[in-house]
Design an enzyme around this catalytic site. Structure first.
Site, PDB file in Angstrom:
ATOM      1  N   HIS A  24     -48.207  21.272  32.483  1.00 54.84           N
ATOM      2  CA  HIS A  24     -46.968  20.580  32.846  1.00 54.84           C
ATOM      3  C   HIS A  24     -45.744  21.390  32.418  1.00 54.84           C
ATOM      4  CE1 HIS A  24     -44.280  16.943  33.107  1.00 54.84           C
ATOM      5  NE2 HIS A  24     -43.619  17.633  32.190  1.00 54.84           N
ATOM      6  N   GLU A  25     -45.726  21.787  31.148  1.00 60.65           N
ATOM      7  CA  GLU A  25     -44.567  22.522  30.635  1.00 60.65           C
ATOM      8  C   GLU A  25     -44.444  23.896  31.268  1.00 60.65           C
ATOM      9  OE1 GLU A  25     -42.414  21.000  29.028  1.00 60.65           O
ATOM     10  OE2 GLU A  25     -43.591  19.212  28.549  1.00 60.65           O
ATOM     11  N   HIS A  28     -42.096  23.754  34.202  1.00 56.86           N
ATOM     12  CA  HIS A  28     -40.683  23.836  33.817  1.00 56.86           C
ATOM     13  C   HIS A  28     -40.296  25.270  33.456  1.00 56.86           C
ATOM     14  CE1 HIS A  28     -40.268  19.560  33.960  1.00 56.86           C
ATOM     15  NE2 HIS A  28     -40.994  19.309  32.888  1.00 56.86           N
TER      16      HIS A  28
END
Length: 452
Positions: A24-25, A28
């Site tokens: 997920h990170e 980003h």
């Protein structure tokens, strides 16, 4: 051996969750760097740093509490539009929280960051950066579901007999052993055996399971059952009777009981209770084998999963009192009770230790991990700070304001000041922390158990 498999399952699922958070990170991080935003930190977990290393502008590492992760970007909050108040008048608590958040956002700025800050990027770029994290979870969920559904497949009933019941019992009977005087089932009396493949019922060919199941339910009285046994075709005369059986719809799917409001009826553990109907009864169960799904069925399955996650998010607030009672008052938890990382990992360990085919165990764990990633996608897209959806909403609102200003030839209103919403974000974080603590206590001392 059971304890070893349970521990292995807990570890494997826990690692899968950590990798999902890191994935997920990464969304980003990658998109932020692509748009020239300086990222100072990329961490999985919160709290004390266990390990870290620096590469370029970014410090990569793992922290002690594995309840999430973060990418720290320069300039997440824009500078104040007006000069700070120097009159000496005390700030309100709301204003103090806003300015504290703004100051914390600026603390990592270094010379050369004048044009490398998050708020300076166009709204559409910020939307991409913030949506990339949940998007990575969605991509991973789709990949895992596709592997399961189109690669391994789902259990599908066949026309092969799995078990033959010894005596006649209603579908909702709590008895497991045959009581004295219970009549033999038509299948047992006729001589059917596990492994027989039913090819004809009452003169009707049954190439598929639904054909055989429907023909049996529609038959009462002496009925010829033709099976394939050991490569030969054998005919039996079975005297089918009426009995209460599990209700099924026209597609063969189980029909569950509902109350007057149309809501599912569940037992004490939270399992839905199948409805019953009176139909022809033979007294067998059909064997199942895994069959890969096609593209359309796979898409439909994923669509149902998305609807289920949306319903779970909508119902989550109503589950909080139950979690509280389970954590502090000893109330038994139901199977639909929310679980945290510890609870999900524990379920994974219990499933891996079950005496079922290893394929079924692995598929269950992968399917559960896919569901977790789907939930992470939906949860993080909620339009509230500090979730990714809150930042996306702020960027979209800024874009709308600028378009209206341009349309009516007004001055550019500038970036949306997300700091104004930070007090709300603090409240959300506080609620999330309290709920996480309740989940942790409940998962440790009163866990959800899928296997009783």
């Amino acid at each position: 051996m059971v304890a070893l498999l349970t521990a292995l399952g807990i570890i494997l699922f826990f690692v899968g969750l950590l990798l999902s958070l890191a994935w997920h990170e990464l969304g980003h991080l990658a998109t932020a760097k692509m748009f020239g935003i300086r990222c100072t930190q990329y961490f999985v977990g919160f709290g004390r740093t266990l390990w870290s290393t620096r590469k370029g502008d970014t410090e990569y590492g793992v922290k002690l509490v594995p309840l999430g992760g973060f990418v720290r970007m320069a300039g997440m909050i824009p500078p104040a539009k007006r000069a700070p108040d120097t009159s000496g008048k005390p700030m309100s608590r709301w204003r103090a929280m806003i300015e504290d958040a703004r100051e914390a956002s600026q603390v990592d700025l270094e010379p050369g960051d004048e044009n490398r800050q998050f708020y300076q990027r166009a709204p559409w770029k910020r939307v991409i950066v913030m949506a990339a994290g949940p998007g990575m979870n969605l991509i991973l969920a789709v990949i895992l579901f596709t592997i399961i559904l189109m690669g391994v497949g789902l259990p599908q009933s066949t026309t092969t007999v799995d078990t033959v019941a010894e005596c006649v019992l209603p579908a909702d009977s709590p008895a497991r052993d045959c009581p004295d005087g219970a009549p033999s089932t038509p299948a047992a009396a006729a001589g059917l055996l596990p492994g027989d493949r039913i090819v004809e019922v009452g003169g009707t060919p049954t190439p598929e399971w639904n054909d055989a199941n429907t023909a049996i339910r529609d038959s009462v009285g002496p009925t010829e059952i033709v099976v394939e046994r050991g490569g030969e075709t054998v005919a039996f005369e079975a005297d089918l009777i009426e009995n209460d059986v599990v209700a099924r719809d026209s597609n063969g799917d189980i029909v569950f009981r509902t109350d007057a409001d149309g809501e599912p009826v569940t037992d004490e553990q939270g399992y839905q209770i199948p409805d019953t109907q009176t139909a022809g009864f033979l007294g067998i169960t059909f064997a199942q084998e895994r069959s890969p799904l096609g593209v359309a069925d796979t898409a439909a399955y994923m669509g149902d999963a998305v609807v289920g996650v949306g319903r779970a998010l909508w119902e989550l607030p109503s589950k909080v009192p139950g979690v509280f009672r389970a954590a502090f008052m000893g109330e038994e938890r139901t199977v639909d009770s929310p679980v945290g990382i510890v609870g999900a990992s524990r379920i994974g360990g219990e499933v891996l230790a079950q005496p079922i085919p290893i394929t079924d165990r692995v598929v269950f764990l992968v399917n559960m991990l896919a569901g977790v990633n789907l939930f992470l996608f939906a949860f993080n897209m909620l339009p509230i700070l500090p979730l990714d959806g809150g930042h996306i909403l702020g960027a979209l609102w800024e874009s709308v304001r600028r378009r209206f200003a341009k349309l009516f030839r007004r001055p550019d209103p500038g970036p949306f000041d997300v700091a104004q919403m930070m007090p709300v974000a603090y409240i959300v974080v506080a609620c999330f922390v309290m709920f996480s603590v309740m989940l942790l206590i409940a998962d440790v001392f009163n866990p959800v158990r899928l296997v009783q």
